[in-house]
Design a protein around this motif. Structure first.
Motif, PDB file in Angstrom:
ATOM      1  N   CYS A 172       0.870  -1.171   0.000  1.00 47.28           N
ATOM      2  CA  CYS A 172       0.000   0.000   0.000  1.00 47.28           C
ATOM      3  C   CYS A 172       0.911   1.226   0.000  1.00 47.28           C
ATOM      4  CB  CYS A 172      -0.859  -0.044   1.263  1.00 47.28           C
ATOM      5  SG  CYS A 172      -2.034   1.295   1.400  1.00 47.28           S
ATOM      6  N   GLN A 173       1.210   1.742  -1.190  1.00 45.47           N
ATOM      7  CA  GLN A 173       2.247   2.770  -1.288  1.00 45.47           C
ATOM      8  C   GLN A 173       1.716   4.180  -1.060  1.00 45.47           C
ATOM      9  OE1 GLN A 173       4.407   2.192  -4.982  1.00 45.47           O
ATOM     10  NE2 GLN A 173       5.471   0.414  -4.129  1.00 45.47           N
ATOM     11  N   TYR A 174       2.435   4.913  -0.196  1.00 42.02           N
ATOM     12  CA  TYR A 174       2.173   6.336   0.028  1.00 42.02           C
ATOM     13  C   TYR A 174       3.494   6.960   0.409  1.00 42.02           C
ATOM     14  CZ  TYR A 174       2.037   4.531   4.832  1.00 42.02           C
ATOM     15  OH  TYR A 174       2.338   3.870   5.993  1.00 42.02           O
ATOM     16  N   ASP A 175       3.567   8.272   0.292  1.00 41.98           N
ATOM     17  CA  ASP A 175       4.803   8.968   0.593  1.00 41.98           C
ATOM     18  C   ASP A 175       4.626   9.702   1.918  1.00 41.98           C
ATOM     19  OD1 ASP A 175       7.127  10.356   0.637  1.00 41.98           O
ATOM     20  OD2 ASP A 175       6.804  11.410  -1.277  1.00 41.98           O
ATOM     21  N   ALA A 176       5.041   9.068   3.008  1.00 41.05           N
ATOM     22  CA  ALA A 176       4.807   9.613   4.345  1.00 41.05           C
ATOM     23  C   ALA A 176       5.424  11.001   4.518  1.00 41.05           C
ATOM     24  CB  ALA A 176       5.354   8.656   5.404  1.00 41.05           C
ATOM     25  N   ALA A 177       6.524  11.257   3.834  1.00 41.61           N
ATOM     26  CA  ALA A 177       7.223  12.537   3.992  1.00 41.61           C
ATOM     27  C   ALA A 177       6.351  13.725   3.560  1.00 41.61           C
ATOM     28  CB  ALA A 177       8.519  12.515   3.183  1.00 41.61           C
ATOM     29  N   ARG A 178       5.344  13.461   2.742  1.00 39.62           N
ATOM     30  CA  ARG A 178       4.514  14.558   2.213  1.00 39.62           C
ATOM     31  C   ARG A 178       3.361  14.945   3.123  1.00 39.62           C
ATOM     32  NH1 ARG A 178       2.547  13.272  -3.644  1.00 39.62           N
ATOM     33  NH2 ARG A 178       1.545  15.286  -3.275  1.00 39.62           N
ATOM     34  N   TYR A 179       3.123  14.168   4.183  1.00 43.36           N
ATOM     35  CA  TYR A 179       1.918  14.415   4.981  1.00 43.36           C
ATOM     36  C   TYR A 179       2.220  14.506   6.472  1.00 43.36           C
ATOM     37  CZ  TYR A 179      -0.002  12.653   0.610  1.00 43.36           C
ATOM     38  OH  TYR A 179      -0.280  12.466  -0.711  1.00 43.36           O
ATOM     39  N   ASP A 180       1.258  15.065   7.183  1.00 40.36           N
ATOM     40  CA  ASP A 180       1.280  15.031   8.637  1.00 40.36           C
ATOM     41  C   ASP A 180       0.768  13.647   9.029  1.00 40.36           C
ATOM     42  OD1 ASP A 180       0.740  15.119  11.319  1.00 40.36           O
ATOM     43  OD2 ASP A 180      -0.287  17.060  11.249  1.00 40.36           O
ATOM     44  N   THR A 181       1.663  12.807   9.499  1.00 39.56           N
ATOM     45  CA  THR A 181       1.280  11.407   9.732  1.00 39.56           C
ATOM     46  C   THR A 181       0.934  11.128  11.198  1.00 39.56           C
ATOM     47  OG1 THR A 181       3.599  10.828   9.947  1.00 39.56           O
ATOM     48  CG2 THR A 181       2.587  10.492   7.781  1.00 39.56           C
ATOM     49  N   ARG A 182       0.680  12.168  11.986  1.00 35.96           N
ATOM     50  CA  ARG A 182       0.301  11.898  13.378  1.00 35.96           C
ATOM     51  C   ARG A 182      -0.972  11.056  13.420  1.00 35.96           C
ATOM     52  NH1 ARG A 182       0.312  17.741  15.800  1.00 35.96           N
ATOM     53  NH2 ARG A 182      -0.070  18.139  13.584  1.00 35.96           N
ATOM     54  N   GLY A 183      -0.938  10.039  14.262  1.00 35.37           N
ATOM     55  CA  GLY A 183      -2.105   9.152  14.393  1.00 35.37           C
ATOM     56  C   GLY A 183      -2.227   8.136  13.274  1.00 35.37           C
ATOM     57  N   LEU A 184      -1.138   7.935  12.519  1.00 33.11           N
ATOM     58  CA  LEU A 184      -1.211   7.035  11.356  1.00 33.11           C
ATOM     59  C   LEU A 184      -1.574   5.593  11.762  1.00 33.11           C
ATOM     60  CD1 LEU A 184       0.041   7.128   8.117  1.00 33.11           C
ATOM     61  CD2 LEU A 184       1.308   5.310   9.189  1.00 33.11           C
ATOM     62  N   THR A 185      -2.512   5.021  11.021  1.00 29.60           N
ATOM     63  CA  THR A 185      -2.895   3.612  11.185  1.00 29.60           C
ATOM     64  C   THR A 185      -3.086   3.025   9.800  1.00 29.60           C
ATOM     65  OG1 THR A 185      -4.167   4.227  13.140  1.00 29.60           O
ATOM     66  CG2 THR A 185      -4.565   2.042  12.268  1.00 29.60           C
ATOM     67  N   VAL A 186      -2.551   1.836   9.589  1.00 30.71           N
ATOM     68  CA  VAL A 186      -2.754   1.130   8.326  1.00 30.71           C
ATOM     69  C   VAL A 186      -3.600  -0.097   8.609  1.00 30.71           C
ATOM     70  CG1 VAL A 186      -1.649  -0.137   6.436  1.00 30.71           C
ATOM     71  CG2 VAL A 186      -0.545   1.903   7.378  1.00 30.71           C
ATOM     72  N   LYS A 187      -4.687  -0.238   7.857  1.00 30.41           N
ATOM     73  CA  LYS A 187      -5.531  -1.422   7.996  1.00 30.41           C
ATOM     74  C   LYS A 187      -5.733  -2.059   6.628  1.00 30.41           C
ATOM     75  CE  LYS A 187      -8.136  -0.266  12.082  1.00 30.41           C
ATOM     76  NZ  LYS A 187      -9.209   0.538  12.625  1.00 30.41           N
ATOM     77  N   TRP A 188      -5.739  -3.396   6.611  1.00 32.82           N
ATOM     78  CA  TRP A 188      -6.040  -4.131   5.376  1.00 32.82           C
ATOM     79  C   TRP A 188      -7.302  -4.951   5.606  1.00 32.82           C
ATOM     80  CZ3 TRP A 188      -3.981  -4.180   0.550  1.00 32.82           C
ATOM     81  CH2 TRP A 188      -2.700  -3.601   0.356  1.00 32.82           C
ATOM     82  N   TYR A 189      -8.209  -4.869   4.635  1.00 26.75           N
ATOM     83  CA  TYR A 189      -9.428  -5.675   4.670  1.00 26.75           C
ATOM     84  C   TYR A 189      -9.408  -6.625   3.463  1.00 26.75           C
ATOM     85  CZ  TYR A 189     -11.293  -2.270   7.972  1.00 26.75           C
ATOM     86  OH  TYR A 189     -11.484  -1.462   9.065  1.00 26.75           O
ATOM     87  N   LEU A 190      -9.990  -7.807   3.657  1.00 30.25           N
ATOM     88  CA  LEU A 190     -10.181  -8.737   2.549  1.00 30.25           C
ATOM     89  C   LEU A 190     -11.665  -9.034   2.455  1.00 30.25           C
ATOM     90  CD1 LEU A 190      -9.615 -10.900   0.408  1.00 30.25           C
ATOM     91  CD2 LEU A 190      -8.940 -12.459   2.233  1.00 30.25           C
ATOM     92  N   LYS A 191     -12.217  -8.831   1.253  1.00 29.05           N
ATOM     93  CA  LYS A 191     -13.619  -9.163   1.051  1.00 29.05           C
ATOM     94  C   LYS A 191     -13.705 -10.296   0.037  1.00 29.05           C
ATOM     95  CE  LYS A 191     -18.038  -7.184  -0.333  1.00 29.05           C
ATOM     96  NZ  LYS A 191     -18.202  -8.040  -1.543  1.00 29.05           N
ATOM     97  N   ASN A 192     -14.206 -11.437   0.475  1.00 26.86           N
ATOM     98  CA  ASN A 192     -14.583 -12.469  -0.487  1.00 26.86           C
ATOM     99  C   ASN A 192     -15.992 -12.933  -0.131  1.00 26.86           C
ATOM    100  OD1 ASN A 192     -13.683 -14.242   1.675  1.00 26.86           O
ATOM    101  ND2 ASN A 192     -11.695 -14.433   0.690  1.00 26.86           N
ATOM    102  N   ARG A 193     -16.130 -14.014   0.603  1.00 30.38           N
ATOM    103  CA  ARG A 193     -17.493 -14.411   0.975  1.00 30.38           C
ATOM    104  C   ARG A 193     -18.045 -13.459   2.039  1.00 30.38           C
ATOM    105  NH1 ARG A 193     -18.661 -20.510   1.111  1.00 30.38           N
ATOM    106  NH2 ARG A 193     -19.867 -20.055  -0.733  1.00 30.38           N
ATOM    107  N   MET A 194     -17.131 -12.909   2.842  1.00 33.17           N
ATOM    108  CA  MET A 194     -17.497 -11.889   3.833  1.00 33.17           C
ATOM    109  C   MET A 194     -16.386 -10.848   3.816  1.00 33.17           C
ATOM    110  SD  MET A 194     -19.174 -13.823   7.070  1.00 33.17           S
ATOM    111  CE  MET A 194     -17.650 -14.050   7.918  1.00 33.17           C
ATOM    112  N   ARG A 195     -16.541  -9.805   4.627  1.00 34.95           N
ATOM    113  CA  ARG A 195     -15.496  -8.801   4.700  1.00 34.95           C
ATOM    114  C   ARG A 195     -14.755  -8.988   6.022  1.00 34.95           C
ATOM    115  NH1 ARG A 195     -15.327  -3.076   6.175  1.00 34.95           N
ATOM    116  NH2 ARG A 195     -13.941  -1.951   4.753  1.00 34.95           N
ATOM    117  N   TYR A 196     -13.443  -9.088   5.931  1.00 32.68           N
ATOM    118  CA  TYR A 196     -12.640  -9.339   7.124  1.00 32.68           C
ATOM    119  C   TYR A 196     -11.600  -8.244   7.294  1.00 32.68           C
ATOM    120  CZ  TYR A 196     -14.162 -14.158   6.044  1.00 32.68           C
ATOM    121  OH  TYR A 196     -14.878 -15.282   5.737  1.00 32.68           O
ATOM    122  N   LEU A 197     -11.371  -7.843   8.560  1.00 38.68           N
ATOM    123  CA  LEU A 197     -10.196  -7.023   8.866  1.00 38.68           C
ATOM    124  C   LEU A 197      -9.070  -8.029   9.072  1.00 38.68           C
ATOM    125  CD1 LEU A 197      -8.669  -4.441   9.713  1.00 38.68           C
ATOM    126  CD2 LEU A 197      -9.546  -4.790  12.029  1.00 38.68           C
TER     127      LEU A 197
END
Ligand code: NAG
Ligand code: NAG
Ligand code: NAG
Ligand code: NAG
Length: 241
Positions: free
Chosen positions: A43-68
């Motif tokens: 999941c590409q982003y350029d952290a140097a360009r933003y105020d990243t305070r409070g940063l959280t990365v989440k990945w979800y997978l949706k197939n038969r259901m949606r899962y964190l």
């Protein structure tokens, strides 16, 4: 502080904080079940360009259901969850930047159960963004065969079956003869999902009158998995009458 100074500071904070953008998800779109030791979705982003305070990365997978399936907060250990628990390489580093290092999802030995739409959500105190990528993890057919029966003396029913396929395949039947182009036949198809293996058994049939056929007709059963280059064909020769 004068008013102009305050306005400038406010706008510069807003300028860095607003509009956090994920540039893209980098990774494969199609994978054969059991063929790779590691599937990495970055999941590409350029952290140097933003105020990243409070940063959280989440990945979800949706197939038969949606899962964190994964979450990471910088300076804490990343976590794998639900159907990817125990399956993720948590030491995988996508970058050396402290706000980017564990943003990627690195799935070990992916199988058909991990096929689906992957969504990466990145949030900060100020804004958030998400991107989704479809990853098809397919299983080739373990078997395919064509047979026929005679519902009446003047007609023939061609049946084609394939088993052990994931995701649901498309089956078409064509007929051809020497000096004639292949003709796609009107078919009725049915797939059943086998819960234990997570694969499909698919069957298709077509009925045609013998008088509409050439002396020597080839019935072609063509299987494909939508969204992939996977193709499989099985032929049968039929002599009408
Ligand atoms: C998918 O691959 C896994 C690991 O190699 C294997 O255990 C499983 O049987 C495969 N599933 C199918 C449907 O081929
Ligand atoms: C992190 O830094 C090490 C040492 O400089 C380098 O070998 C490695 O390729 C870097 N990793 C990434 C993902 O950039
Ligand atoms: C699926 O196909 C396989 C192979 O032809 C067969 O052995 C099995 O019985 C089929 N399962 C069902 C539920 O039809
Ligand atoms: C499918 O199989 C899983 C385990 O393999 C089970 O938990 C689930 O209840 C089954 N679903 C159905 C509809 O049979």
């Amino acid at each position: 502080m004068d008013l102009l100074m305050i306005l400038l500071m406010a706008s510069s904070v807003a300028g860095t904080a607003s509009g956090f953008k994920i540039s893209r998800i980098v990774g494969p779109s199609v994978v054969v079940n059991g063929s790779v030791p590691l599937l990495v979705l970055d999941c590409q982003y350029d952290a140097a360009r933003y105020d990243t305070r409070g940063l959280t990365v989440k990945w979800y997978l949706k197939n038969r259901m949606r899962y964190l399936v994964y979450q990471w907060i910088p300076n804490t250990a990343p976590q794998d969850l639900s159907i990817l628990k125990g399956r993720v390489d948590l030491s995988y580093r996508a970058s050396n930047h402290s706000q980017e290092v564990h943003r990627a999802l690195a799935i070990q030995r992916p199988t058909i159960a991990h096929s689906g739409d992957y969504t990466c959500v990145v949030s900060t105190f100020h804004s958030d963004d998400l991107k989704t990528k479809r990853v098809i993890i397919y299983s080739p057919a373990s078997d395919i065969y064509v047979t026929y029966s005679k519902p009446t003396v003047e007609s023939v029913k061609v049946v084609c079956s394939a088993s052990g396929v994931f995701p649901e395949p498309k089956l078409d039947v064509f007929r051809s003869a020497v000096n004639f182009k292949s003709v796609k036949m009107n078919t009725v198809s049915k797939s059943i999902f086998l819960n234990d293996s997570g694969t499909y058994n698919a069957t298709v049939f077509a009925i045609v009158r013998d008088s509409d056929l050439q002396d020597e007709t080839v019935f072609e059963c063509r299987l494909s998995i939508p969204g992939t280059d996977y193709r499989l064909q099985e032929n049968m020769i039929y002599y009408p009458g």
